[in-house]
Design a protein around this motif. Structure first.
Motif, mmCIF file in Angstrom:
data_model
loop_
_atom_site.group_PDB
_atom_site.id
_atom_site.type_symbol
_atom_site.label_atom_id
_atom_site.label_comp_id
_atom_site.label_asym_id
_atom_site.label_seq_id
_atom_site.Cartn_x
_atom_site.Cartn_y
_atom_site.Cartn_z
ATOM 1 N N TYR A 8 0.874 -1.210 -0.030
ATOM 2 C CA TYR A 8 0.192 -0.012 0.057
ATOM 3 C C TYR A 8 0.662 1.183 -0.105
ATOM 4 N N ARG A 9 0.422 2.002 -1.158
ATOM 5 C CA ARG A 9 1.218 3.284 -1.124
ATOM 6 C C ARG A 9 2.721 3.323 -1.328
ATOM 7 N N GLU A 10 3.105 2.597 -2.255
ATOM 8 C CA GLU A 10 4.468 2.193 -2.838
ATOM 9 C C GLU A 10 4.715 3.286 -3.835
ATOM 10 N N ALA A 11 5.779 3.934 -4.069
ATOM 11 C CA ALA A 11 6.280 4.627 -5.131
ATOM 12 C C ALA A 11 6.414 3.766 -6.347
ATOM 13 N N LEU A 12 6.033 3.845 -7.406
ATOM 14 C CA LEU A 12 6.167 3.510 -8.781
ATOM 15 C C LEU A 12 7.317 4.332 -9.299
ATOM 16 N N LEU A 13 8.324 3.832 -9.941
ATOM 17 C CA LEU A 13 9.732 4.311 -10.407
ATOM 18 C C LEU A 13 9.697 3.965 -11.858
ATOM 19 N N PHE A 14 9.593 4.946 -12.879
ATOM 20 C CA PHE A 14 9.764 4.836 -14.145
ATOM 21 C C PHE A 14 11.199 5.191 -14.623
ATOM 22 N N ASP A 15 11.775 3.888 -14.672
ATOM 23 C CA ASP A 15 13.460 4.097 -14.976
ATOM 24 C C ASP A 15 13.809 4.378 -16.479
ATOM 25 N N GLN A 16 13.039 4.430 -17.653
ATOM 26 C CA GLN A 16 13.304 4.673 -18.766
ATOM 27 C C GLN A 16 12.445 6.090 -19.186
ATOM 28 N N VAL A 17 13.584 7.228 -18.992
ATOM 29 C CA VAL A 17 12.871 8.486 -19.536
ATOM 30 C C VAL A 17 13.258 8.764 -20.891
ATOM 31 N N ARG A 18 11.944 8.900 -21.732
ATOM 32 C CA ARG A 18 12.159 8.782 -23.082
ATOM 33 C C ARG A 18 12.335 10.203 -23.565
ATOM 34 N N ILE A 19 11.648 11.209 -23.077
ATOM 35 C CA ILE A 19 11.812 12.749 -23.477
ATOM 36 C C ILE A 19 11.750 13.762 -22.224
ATOM 37 N N GLN A 20 12.636 14.703 -22.248
ATOM 38 C CA GLN A 20 12.686 15.531 -21.259
ATOM 39 C C GLN A 20 12.878 16.696 -22.092
ATOM 40 N N LEU A 21 11.631 17.597 -21.873
ATOM 41 C CA LEU A 21 11.848 18.953 -22.663
ATOM 42 C C LEU A 21 11.761 19.983 -21.392
ATOM 43 N N GLY A 22 12.605 21.169 -21.654
ATOM 44 C CA GLY A 22 12.625 22.142 -20.434
ATOM 45 C C GLY A 22 13.388 21.692 -19.307
ATOM 46 N N GLY A 23 14.338 20.843 -19.314
ATOM 47 C CA GLY A 23 15.021 20.460 -18.149
ATOM 48 C C GLY A 23 14.831 18.971 -17.851
ATOM 49 N N ASP A 24 15.457 18.619 -16.657
ATOM 50 C CA ASP A 24 15.285 17.308 -16.131
ATOM 51 C C ASP A 24 14.068 17.293 -15.247
ATOM 52 N N ASN A 25 13.080 17.278 -15.833
ATOM 53 C CA ASN A 25 11.640 17.461 -15.138
ATOM 54 C C ASN A 25 11.224 16.193 -14.381
ATOM 55 N N TYR A 26 11.680 14.842 -14.756
ATOM 56 C CA TYR A 26 11.305 13.870 -14.277
ATOM 57 C C TYR A 26 12.750 13.219 -13.610
ATOM 58 N N ASN A 27 12.738 12.600 -12.447
ATOM 59 C CA ASN A 27 13.924 12.289 -11.962
ATOM 60 C C ASN A 27 13.566 10.616 -11.560
ATOM 61 N N PRO A 28 14.187 9.807 -12.156
ATOM 62 C CA PRO A 28 13.610 8.366 -12.099
ATOM 63 C C PRO A 28 13.989 7.856 -10.813
ATOM 64 N N SER A 29 15.063 8.357 -9.997
ATOM 65 C CA SER A 29 15.511 7.556 -8.716
ATOM 66 C C SER A 29 14.517 7.573 -7.606
ATOM 67 N N PRO A 30 13.812 8.861 -7.477
ATOM 68 C CA PRO A 30 12.618 9.105 -6.554
ATOM 69 C C PRO A 30 11.447 8.959 -7.157
ATOM 70 N N GLY A 31 11.250 8.928 -8.418
ATOM 71 C CA GLY A 31 10.080 8.794 -9.078
ATOM 72 C C GLY A 31 9.214 10.080 -9.108
ATOM 73 N N LEU A 32 10.088 11.414 -8.970
ATOM 74 C CA LEU A 32 9.141 12.654 -8.888
ATOM 75 C C LEU A 32 9.086 13.587 -10.253
ATOM 76 N N PHE A 33 8.199 13.960 -10.661
ATOM 77 C CA PHE A 33 8.126 14.878 -11.974
ATOM 78 C C PHE A 33 7.892 16.351 -11.062
ATOM 79 N N THR A 34 9.108 17.162 -11.261
ATOM 80 C CA THR A 34 9.066 18.582 -10.724
ATOM 81 C C THR A 34 8.673 19.645 -11.876
ATOM 82 N N ALA A 35 7.943 20.422 -11.410
ATOM 83 C CA ALA A 35 7.509 21.454 -12.525
ATOM 84 C C ALA A 35 8.638 22.546 -12.716
#
Length: 125
Positions: A8-35
């Motif tokens: 219950y309430r475990e983070a899903l990590l997406f380890d393959q980042v296909r596209i990053q526009l405007g910087g490193d918006n998605y960090n696969p290690s903690p699984g966070l998208f940052t605006a």
């Protein structure tokens, strides 16, 4: 990658980042998208179960910040079912969004391109 059974309430990590526009918006290690800037953002979650004979549902939620739910998916037996959902939220620069399991018992996730998480900005402010 494929992932085993989640709690219950475990983070899903997406380890393959296909596209990053405007910087490193998605960090696969903690699984966070940052605006990268303030505005309205859309998030899409598409998931597939990875166990044909498992009796448990696979449930996950897109969460903005620590507890603001944007959208959820639930995929239940039988077989390799899939589901998608989209949520929209206003974010300030530096706010985060991520995906967490929301069921108390979860099936495993079919990774690679079968389970995806996408975030993008809709408006400039």
């Amino acid at each position: 990658r494929d992932e085993g059974n989640f709690g219950y309430r475990e983070a899903l990590l997406f380890d393959q980042v296909r596209i990053q526009l405007g910087g490193d918006n998605y960090n696969p290690s903690p699984g966070l998208f940052t605006a990268p800037s303030t505005g309205t953002y859309a998030f899409l979650l598409s998931m597939q179960r990875n166990e044909e004979d498992d009796d448990h549902c696979l449930q996950a939620t897109i969460i903005q910040g620590h507890n603001h739910f944007l959208a959820s998916v639930a995929i239940c037996p039988p077989g390799y079912q899939s589901a998608s959902n989209m949520g929209v939220g206003y974010m300030r620069k530096g706010d985060t969004a991520h995906v967490m399991t929301s069921g108390h018992e979860s099936s495993s996730v079919f990774g690679f391109t079968h389970t995806t998480f996408l975030g993008f900005k809709l408006t400039p402010h």
